[in-house]
Design an enzyme around this catalytic site. Structure first.
Site, PDB file in Angstrom:
ATOM      1  N   GLY A  72      78.870  15.821 -64.427  1.00 42.55           N
ATOM      2  CA  GLY A  72      79.190  16.916 -65.317  1.00 42.55           C
ATOM      3  C   GLY A  72      80.679  17.142 -65.484  1.00 42.55           C
ATOM      4  O   GLY A  72      81.127  17.645 -66.512  1.00 42.55           O
ATOM      5  N   MET A  73      81.479  16.782 -64.477  1.00 37.98           N
ATOM      6  CA  MET A  73      82.907  17.016 -64.551  1.00 37.98           C
ATOM      7  C   MET A  73      83.659  15.883 -65.216  1.00 37.98           C
ATOM      8  O   MET A  73      84.655  16.097 -65.895  1.00 37.98           O
ATOM      9  CB  MET A  73      83.478  17.220 -63.142  1.00 37.98           C
ATOM     10  CG  MET A  73      83.103  18.527 -62.495  1.00 37.98           C
ATOM     11  SD  MET A  73      83.643  19.930 -63.464  1.00 37.98           S
ATOM     12  CE  MET A  73      85.392  19.580 -63.554  1.00 37.98           C
ATOM     13  N   VAL A  79      84.331   8.689 -62.661  1.00 36.23           N
ATOM     14  CA  VAL A  79      85.062   8.216 -61.494  1.00 36.23           C
ATOM     15  C   VAL A  79      85.185   6.698 -61.574  1.00 36.23           C
ATOM     16  O   VAL A  79      84.185   5.994 -61.763  1.00 36.23           O
ATOM     17  CB  VAL A  79      84.354   8.611 -60.180  1.00 36.23           C
ATOM     18  CG1 VAL A  79      85.193   8.192 -58.980  1.00 36.23           C
ATOM     19  CG2 VAL A  79      84.087  10.114 -60.145  1.00 36.23           C
ATOM     20  N   ASP A 116      82.614  23.859 -52.767  1.00 37.26           N
ATOM     21  CA  ASP A 116      81.510  23.086 -53.342  1.00 37.26           C
ATOM     22  C   ASP A 116      81.072  21.991 -52.374  1.00 37.26           C
ATOM     23  O   ASP A 116      80.850  20.855 -52.774  1.00 37.26           O
ATOM     24  CB  ASP A 116      81.933  22.479 -54.680  1.00 37.26           C
ATOM     25  CG  ASP A 116      80.729  22.027 -55.508  1.00 37.26           C
ATOM     26  OD1 ASP A 116      80.910  21.141 -56.365  1.00 37.26           O
ATOM     27  OD2 ASP A 116      79.614  22.546 -55.296  1.00 37.26           O
ATOM     28  N   LYS A 148      89.479  10.009 -60.705  1.00 34.21           N
ATOM     29  CA  LYS A 148      88.533  10.898 -61.356  1.00 34.21           C
ATOM     30  C   LYS A 148      89.174  11.456 -62.611  1.00 34.21           C
ATOM     31  O   LYS A 148      90.189  12.149 -62.550  1.00 34.21           O
ATOM     32  CB  LYS A 148      88.131  12.012 -60.406  1.00 34.21           C
ATOM     33  CG  LYS A 148      87.562  11.448 -59.114  1.00 34.21           C
ATOM     34  CD  LYS A 148      87.431  12.468 -58.033  1.00 34.21           C
ATOM     35  CE  LYS A 148      87.058  11.773 -56.715  1.00 34.21           C
ATOM     36  NZ  LYS A 148      86.891  12.704 -55.610  1.00 34.21           N
TER      37      LYS A 148
END
Length: 715
Positions: free
Chosen positions: A24-25, A28, A136, A42
């Site tokens: 989702g971010m 990589v 997280d 990333k």
């Protein structure tokens, strides 16, 4: 995974070898540095790259994450929040993440569970010691390497909290995955601290032991509710770890264990007493918000959790929003932080009056401490949280030397702080004359132990390692310390961070040259006569120029913003233009004319992508380096201001006496001020204080080797 046609060939100069995954971010990639080290790169998705608040938060979180190092984390080695697609590089950890391993192989056996518990606990200890909260921690962010677990993904997840349609009203918005989030992340995110990671640790270990999270349900909403109010399901957790996990999952953050207590529990040792606050610091008033808060009733917590949650799936995680009546954004402060003022009393033992009389030259944050240097002090450490003086090193001297000498902090990377050792007027047995001798030292940021010493220059014309723009003989880069060497400064070298030995040495060009750093990379700037200034990016593997461009004028490197090096002539009567050089690709040069001529007497600073011109009368002028347009000009009310430092919302300047002003970053209006606290003489100590910002904790050196801290967000 196979690379796609749309994937880049390199990121930030690092060649891409493979695609490791996506989520989702962002994506990589596997990359490789010039020295052959494998990196995990990333790159965030475009939806985040287009949001300026994300970039601001991303930059701040990466700066904090750079301080984290240890045996059970993946250190950040490079990043660029100003790139078209922001990216971050960490050490690549080969192996499988915990979530994938448990899904494929099932729960871990007891011996591996105990190893995992110890490794993750040590990782959190290292993270929290530098004032960082991960927020997280989940199975996907735990890598199972051959030599133990590694915690990954610093910076990106916290930066994502900044996104939203209305950031001012969604102040409780946090990023996380409900089964591994703490109750306070869901009900009161403004108060999230290190104890939140401890709760997540308990949930992760329960998953590793049973294959299910302790609060799992079919609905993310129900899972979040169970995190806040429910009892964890731990029936299948081995008895040897039951107490460990139950303690971590306590609903009250104040009663959860610290990493040291957990490690003692694992070893079967007595639980160490929690440290009490016993700090000997000067002028320390109680914090304004130190009054005890009434405990909130559990019913109100439940109502906030159930009534205030909006759950929206984003990629593989869940974004949890909590709308609150209070529209203040939470301060990001080092764990256990409170307002403090401290003064260093390190003495050198020279002369009849060994007491200090000068200022701190520079400070840097490293491993949970503020490391400062200055008049007769090589380095001294104050706790970022409490101001406690934890160690101090006087500047080295020789017998009968009564001169005043200044130390300086050259930089801080990981657990190392680079300082210079100043040996003056050393007698020469052969000639009977004396000479000066200098060296760079690496100091352990935690203990103050000198790790290595490397001589730099010596002789009658020797110069101390210097970071000033007009006389830069040293620069701290991500690969080590660049420095001039030799009796006449005849060569330059890169000192290895581990042992201080030169990785390579190159002859210094005959022209007048300076060593500079920008975005963690080293540069050599040399006078090219009538042609102007020759700017060379130094190859970290060999020291030879990786590329060179020549720009008109006698210029110095101010910094890097938006992927461009910014240069200016700091010696002229006025500033009329700046020069931008693309740091990668074709290295194109572009002259940006300033919309308003700036006085040459102004100090020029680049902070968070804006150029600031400051004058001794307190005037601060903000200029957009992309257009040359002056966005504002204000009187800061601070005389002899030091170099400004910018946060996401404000610009801060301080005087030698410690007078502090916060200017609105958009308008320049004075938002608030703090009075001076001591005697500050700019004609003796130079410009005003050099500020240090760690999250929202602002550290202000002033007067005679003194420093104080304020919450820059809520002051």
């Amino acid at each position: 995974m196979v690379l796609r046609d749309s994937d880049p060939e390199d990121i930030g100069g690092y060649p891409i070898e493979d695609r490791l995954g996506s989520g989702g971010m962002g994506v990589v990639y596997l990359g490789r540095s010039a020295s052959g080290r494998r990196l995990a790169l990333k790159v965030v998705h475009g939806q985040y790259a287009d949001d300026q608040e994300f970039r601001t938060r991303f930059r701040r979180e990466v700066e904090a994450a750079r301080q984290v190092s240890g045996a059970f984390t993946a250190p950040v080695v490079d990043a660029d929040a100003d790139a078209s697609s922001p990216w971050m590089a960490t050490v690549y950890i080969p192996g499988e993440n915990l979530g994938g391993h448990v899904r494929r192989e099932g729960p871990l056996p007891l011996d591996r569970l105990q190893e995992l518990a110890a490794g993750l606990t040590e990782a959190l200890r290292d993270i929290h010691r530098v004032g960082v909260v991960h927020r997280d921690l989940k199975p996907a962010n735990v890598m199972l390497a051959e030599d133990g677990p590694r915690v990954i993904d610093f910076g990106v997840s916290r930066a994502a909290e900044a996104l939203g349609a209305d950031a001012l009203t969604q102040t409780g918005r946090v990023m996380g995955t409900p089964p591994y989030m703490s109750p306070e992340q869901l009900t009161n995110p403004r108060d999230v601290g290190p104890a939140s990671d401890i709760f997540s640790l308990g949930a992760v270990l329960a998953y590793a032991a049973t294959g299910r999270g302790p609060f799992d349900s079919d609905s993310p909403y129900e899972t979040a509710t169970r995190v806040v109010t429910g009892t964890p399901e731990l029936d299948r957790v081995p008895a040897e770890l039951r107490r460990f996990i139950e303690w971590c999952l306590d609903k009250d953050p104040a009663t959860r264990p610290t990493p040291d207590e957990l490690l003692a529990l694992l070893k079967g040792e007595p639980i160490p007493p929690r440290p009490t606050t016993d700090v000997s610091v000067a002028e320390q008033p109680p914090a304004a918000d130190a009054a005890p808060r009434p405990r909130r009733r559990r019913g109100l917590l439940v109502a906030a959790a159930v009534g205030g949650l909006l759950l929206a799936l984003v990629g593989t995680g869940v974004v949890v929003r909590l709308v609150r009546d209070d529209d203040r954004v939470a301060s990001q402060l080092p764990a256990g932080w409170r307002s403090w003022t401290a003064k260093d009393t390190t003495t050198s033992g020279k002369g009849e009056d060994p007491s200090p009389s000068g200022t701190f030259t520079r400070c840097a944050a490293a491993r949970g401490g503020l490391i400062c240097a200055g008049d007769d002090v090589k380095a001294v450490r104050f706790s970022l949280a409490t101001g406690k003086r934890e160690w101090g090193l006087p500047v080295d001297s020789v017998p009968d030397d009564t001169s005043s000498m200044e130390g300086d902090v050259l930089g801080a990377v990981g657990d190392r702080v680079y300082v210079y050792r100043n040996d003056q007027t050393v007698p020469d047995d052969n000639s009977g004359e004396s000479y000066e001798r200098y060296a760079i030292e690496a100091v352990d940021a935690r203990t103050g132990d000198v790790l290595w010493t490397t001589p730099t220059q010596r002789g009658s014309g020797a110069m101390a390692p210097d970071l000033t723009a007009d006389n830069s003989t040293a620069a701290t880069t991500r690969d080590g310390v660049l420095t001039v060497l030799g009796t006449e400064g005849g060569s330059y070298a890169l000192l290895d961070p581990e042992d201080g030995d030169p990785r390579w040495k190159q002859p210094m060009p005959e022209e007048e040259c300076l060593l500079r750093e920008a975005a963690g990379k080293g540069y050599l700037l040399c006078s090219a006569g009538k042609a102007g200034t020759r700017v060379s990016r130094l190859d970290p593997a060999t020291g030879k120029p990786a590329w060179t461009v020549t720009v008109r004028g006698s210029l110095t490197l101010i910094g890097q913003s938006g992927g461009r090096l910014l240069l200016a002539d700091t010696s002229g009567p006025t500033y009329r233009s700046i020069v931008a050089v693309t740091a990668s690709g074709s290295h194109t040069r572009h002259t940006i004319e300033l919309a308003r001529t700036q006085p040459g007497a102004a100090s020029l600073t680049l902070s968070r992508g804006t150029l600031y011109f400051t004058l001794s009368n307190g005037s601060v002028r903000a200029v957009d380096p992309r257009t040359g347009r002056q966005t504002w000009n204000r009187n800061s009310t601070v005389e002899f201001p030091g170099r400004p430092i910018a946060s996401a919302t404000h610009v801060f300047v301080a005087s030698p006496s410690g007078r502090l002003a916060a200017l609105d970053g958009r308008t320049g209006d004075v938002a608030w001020t703090r009075p001076g606290r001591g005697v500050g003489m700019p004609w003796m100590g130079g410009e005003g204080a050099r500020l240090t910002l760690v999250g929202d904790a602002l550290y202000v050196p002033y007067g005679t080797r003194s420093v104080y801290t304020v919450d820059a967000h809520h002051s």
